[in-house]
Design a protein around this motif. Structure first.
Motif, PDB file in Angstrom:
ATOM      1  N   GLY A 190      31.357  31.135 -24.157  1.00  0.00           N
ATOM      2  CA  GLY A 190      30.872  31.054 -22.745  1.00  0.00           C
ATOM      3  C   GLY A 190      30.796  32.181 -21.956  1.00  0.00           C
ATOM      4  O   GLY A 190      30.064  32.438 -21.033  1.00  0.00           O
ATOM      5  N   LEU A 191      32.168  32.981 -22.081  1.00  0.00           N
ATOM      6  CA  LEU A 191      32.115  34.386 -21.636  1.00  0.00           C
ATOM      7  C   LEU A 191      30.990  35.379 -22.067  1.00  0.00           C
ATOM      8  O   LEU A 191      30.605  36.211 -21.318  1.00  0.00           O
ATOM      9  CB  LEU A 191      33.767  34.937 -21.922  1.00  0.00           C
ATOM     10  N   LEU A 192      30.893  35.255 -23.424  1.00  0.00           N
ATOM     11  CA  LEU A 192      29.877  35.949 -23.853  1.00  0.00           C
ATOM     12  C   LEU A 192      28.383  35.709 -23.312  1.00  0.00           C
ATOM     13  O   LEU A 192      27.527  36.414 -23.022  1.00  0.00           O
ATOM     14  CB  LEU A 192      29.685  35.927 -25.435  1.00  0.00           C
ATOM     15  N   VAL A 193      28.259  34.403 -23.116  1.00  0.00           N
ATOM     16  CA  VAL A 193      26.830  34.036 -22.250  1.00  0.00           C
ATOM     17  C   VAL A 193      26.766  34.565 -20.950  1.00  0.00           C
ATOM     18  O   VAL A 193      25.777  34.902 -20.597  1.00  0.00           O
ATOM     19  CB  VAL A 193      26.714  32.551 -22.468  1.00  0.00           C
ATOM     20  N   LEU A 194      28.008  34.397 -20.241  1.00  0.00           N
ATOM     21  CA  LEU A 194      27.932  34.931 -18.897  1.00  0.00           C
ATOM     22  C   LEU A 194      27.732  36.408 -18.986  1.00  0.00           C
ATOM     23  O   LEU A 194      27.301  36.771 -18.242  1.00  0.00           O
ATOM     24  CB  LEU A 194      29.291  34.534 -18.291  1.00  0.00           C
ATOM     25  N   ALA A 195      28.362  37.249 -19.813  1.00  0.00           N
ATOM     26  CA  ALA A 195      28.037  38.679 -19.899  1.00  0.00           C
ATOM     27  C   ALA A 195      26.418  38.869 -20.243  1.00  0.00           C
ATOM     28  O   ALA A 195      25.929  39.875 -19.620  1.00  0.00           O
ATOM     29  CB  ALA A 195      28.997  39.318 -21.063  1.00  0.00           C
ATOM     30  N   PHE A 196      25.865  38.120 -21.214  1.00  0.00           N
ATOM     31  CA  PHE A 196      24.462  38.300 -21.612  1.00  0.00           C
ATOM     32  C   PHE A 196      23.665  37.875 -20.234  1.00  0.00           C
ATOM     33  O   PHE A 196      22.685  38.688 -20.092  1.00  0.00           O
ATOM     34  CB  PHE A 196      24.098  37.501 -22.602  1.00  0.00           C
ATOM     35  N   ALA A 197      23.922  36.877 -19.595  1.00  0.00           N
ATOM     36  CA  ALA A 197      23.347  36.620 -18.402  1.00  0.00           C
ATOM     37  C   ALA A 197      23.274  37.728 -17.309  1.00  0.00           C
ATOM     38  O   ALA A 197      22.553  38.099 -16.737  1.00  0.00           O
ATOM     39  CB  ALA A 197      23.780  35.158 -17.974  1.00  0.00           C
ATOM     40  N   GLY A 198      24.605  38.196 -17.019  1.00  0.00           N
ATOM     41  CA  GLY A 198      24.726  39.323 -15.998  1.00  0.00           C
ATOM     42  C   GLY A 198      23.850  40.539 -16.636  1.00  0.00           C
ATOM     43  O   GLY A 198      23.197  41.035 -15.601  1.00  0.00           O
ATOM     44  N   VAL A 199      23.897  40.933 -18.002  1.00  0.00           N
ATOM     45  CA  VAL A 199      22.920  42.187 -18.227  1.00  0.00           C
ATOM     46  C   VAL A 199      21.523  41.810 -18.185  1.00  0.00           C
ATOM     47  O   VAL A 199      20.659  42.480 -17.456  1.00  0.00           O
ATOM     48  CB  VAL A 199      23.432  42.464 -19.622  1.00  0.00           C
ATOM     49  N   THR A 200      21.193  40.413 -18.437  1.00  0.00           N
ATOM     50  CA  THR A 200      19.683  40.140 -18.375  1.00  0.00           C
ATOM     51  C   THR A 200      19.280  40.073 -16.957  1.00  0.00           C
ATOM     52  O   THR A 200      18.303  40.666 -16.347  1.00  0.00           O
ATOM     53  CB  THR A 200      19.522  38.688 -18.835  1.00  0.00           C
ATOM     54  N   GLY A 201      20.169  39.678 -15.883  1.00  0.00           N
ATOM     55  CA  GLY A 201      19.984  39.757 -14.497  1.00  0.00           C
ATOM     56  C   GLY A 201      19.830  40.850 -13.942  1.00  0.00           C
ATOM     57  O   GLY A 201      19.132  41.087 -13.116  1.00  0.00           O
ATOM     58  N   LEU A 202      20.566  41.958 -14.373  1.00  0.00           N
ATOM     59  CA  LEU A 202      20.439  43.220 -13.826  1.00  0.00           C
ATOM     60  C   LEU A 202      19.399  44.073 -14.383  1.00  0.00           C
ATOM     61  O   LEU A 202      18.757  44.868 -13.647  1.00  0.00           O
ATOM     62  CB  LEU A 202      21.902  43.869 -14.109  1.00  0.00           C
ATOM     63  N   PHE A 203      19.377  44.099 -15.890  1.00  0.00           N
ATOM     64  CA  PHE A 203      18.299  45.083 -16.400  1.00  0.00           C
ATOM     65  C   PHE A 203      16.910  44.607 -16.764  1.00  0.00           C
ATOM     66  O   PHE A 203      16.110  45.405 -16.924  1.00  0.00           O
ATOM     67  CB  PHE A 203      19.074  45.826 -17.713  1.00  0.00           C
ATOM     68  N   ALA A 204      16.777  43.432 -17.085  1.00  0.00           N
ATOM     69  CA  ALA A 204      15.379  42.847 -17.560  1.00  0.00           C
ATOM     70  C   ALA A 204      14.224  43.115 -16.482  1.00  0.00           C
ATOM     71  O   ALA A 204      13.166  43.349 -16.628  1.00  0.00           O
ATOM     72  CB  ALA A 204      15.449  41.525 -17.990  1.00  0.00           C
ATOM     73  N   PRO A 205      14.894  42.815 -15.161  1.00  0.00           N
ATOM     74  CA  PRO A 205      13.750  42.891 -14.133  1.00  0.00           C
ATOM     75  C   PRO A 205      13.075  44.459 -14.069  1.00  0.00           C
ATOM     76  O   PRO A 205      12.082  44.687 -13.524  1.00  0.00           O
ATOM     77  CB  PRO A 205      14.385  42.843 -12.794  1.00  0.00           C
ATOM     78  N   LEU A 206      13.976  45.281 -14.681  1.00  0.00           N
ATOM     79  CA  LEU A 206      13.390  46.700 -14.622  1.00  0.00           C
ATOM     80  C   LEU A 206      12.348  47.166 -15.526  1.00  0.00           C
ATOM     81  O   LEU A 206      11.557  48.055 -15.227  1.00  0.00           O
ATOM     82  CB  LEU A 206      14.644  47.708 -14.865  1.00  0.00           C
ATOM     83  N   MET A 207      11.809  46.065 -16.195  1.00  0.00           N
ATOM     84  CA  MET A 207      10.520  46.215 -16.892  1.00  0.00           C
ATOM     85  C   MET A 207       9.441  46.208 -16.077  1.00  0.00           C
ATOM     86  O   MET A 207       8.278  46.418 -16.821  1.00  0.00           O
ATOM     87  CB  MET A 207      10.432  44.999 -18.027  1.00  0.00           C
ATOM     88  N   VAL A 208       9.630  45.983 -14.883  1.00  0.00           N
ATOM     89  CA  VAL A 208       8.337  46.085 -14.100  1.00  0.00           C
ATOM     90  C   VAL A 208       7.809  47.375 -13.854  1.00  0.00           C
ATOM     91  O   VAL A 208       6.893  47.522 -13.671  1.00  0.00           O
ATOM     92  CB  VAL A 208       8.747  45.283 -12.532  1.00  0.00           C
TER      93      VAL A 208
END
Length: 121
Positions: free
Chosen positions: A30-48
């Protein structure tokens, strides 16, 4: 003979609190998934930023405003839902918890794949 009978007032229990590998593993996952969610939420929108090279009349998908909105908001929404699923997965020991922990990273990977496909097309 004073001590002919054992005291029966307090029963002896040989049970310890349940700290098994599955509990620790579930919380670690669960902590790994939370870290992956944090990275996704912070960096994936930069694909714009893939739309920086767009000129007027460019036919790429990322050059449309609707696609930019999808690429910008999809990872944030997926990260939020995956974080909720991770918390549910860490809190429950039943099949719902396991299913939540399995669904959360799948949702995050799907959001990355869709965003990368839209940004690169």
């Amino acid at each position: 003979m004073i001590n002919d009978q054992a005291p029966s007032a307090l029963p002896v229990r040989d049970e310890a609190p349940s700290v098994t590998g599955s509990d620790v593993g579930r919380i670690f996952a669960g902590l790994l998934v939370l870290a992956f969610a944090g990275v996704t939420g912070l960096f994936a929108p930069l694909m714009v930023m893939a739309s920086d090279g767009c000129n007027e009349g460019d036919a790429r998908m990322i050059c449309s405003a609707g696609t930019q909105q999808i690429v910008g908001t999809l990872p944030i929404a997926a990260a939020f839902v995956a974080a909720l699923l991770a918390v549910v997965g860490m809190a429950n020991r039943n099949a719902v918890g396991i299913g939540s922990l399995l669904a959360a990273p799948c949702l995050l990977v799907l959001s990355w794949v869709v965003s990368l496909a839209l940004a690169g097309a």
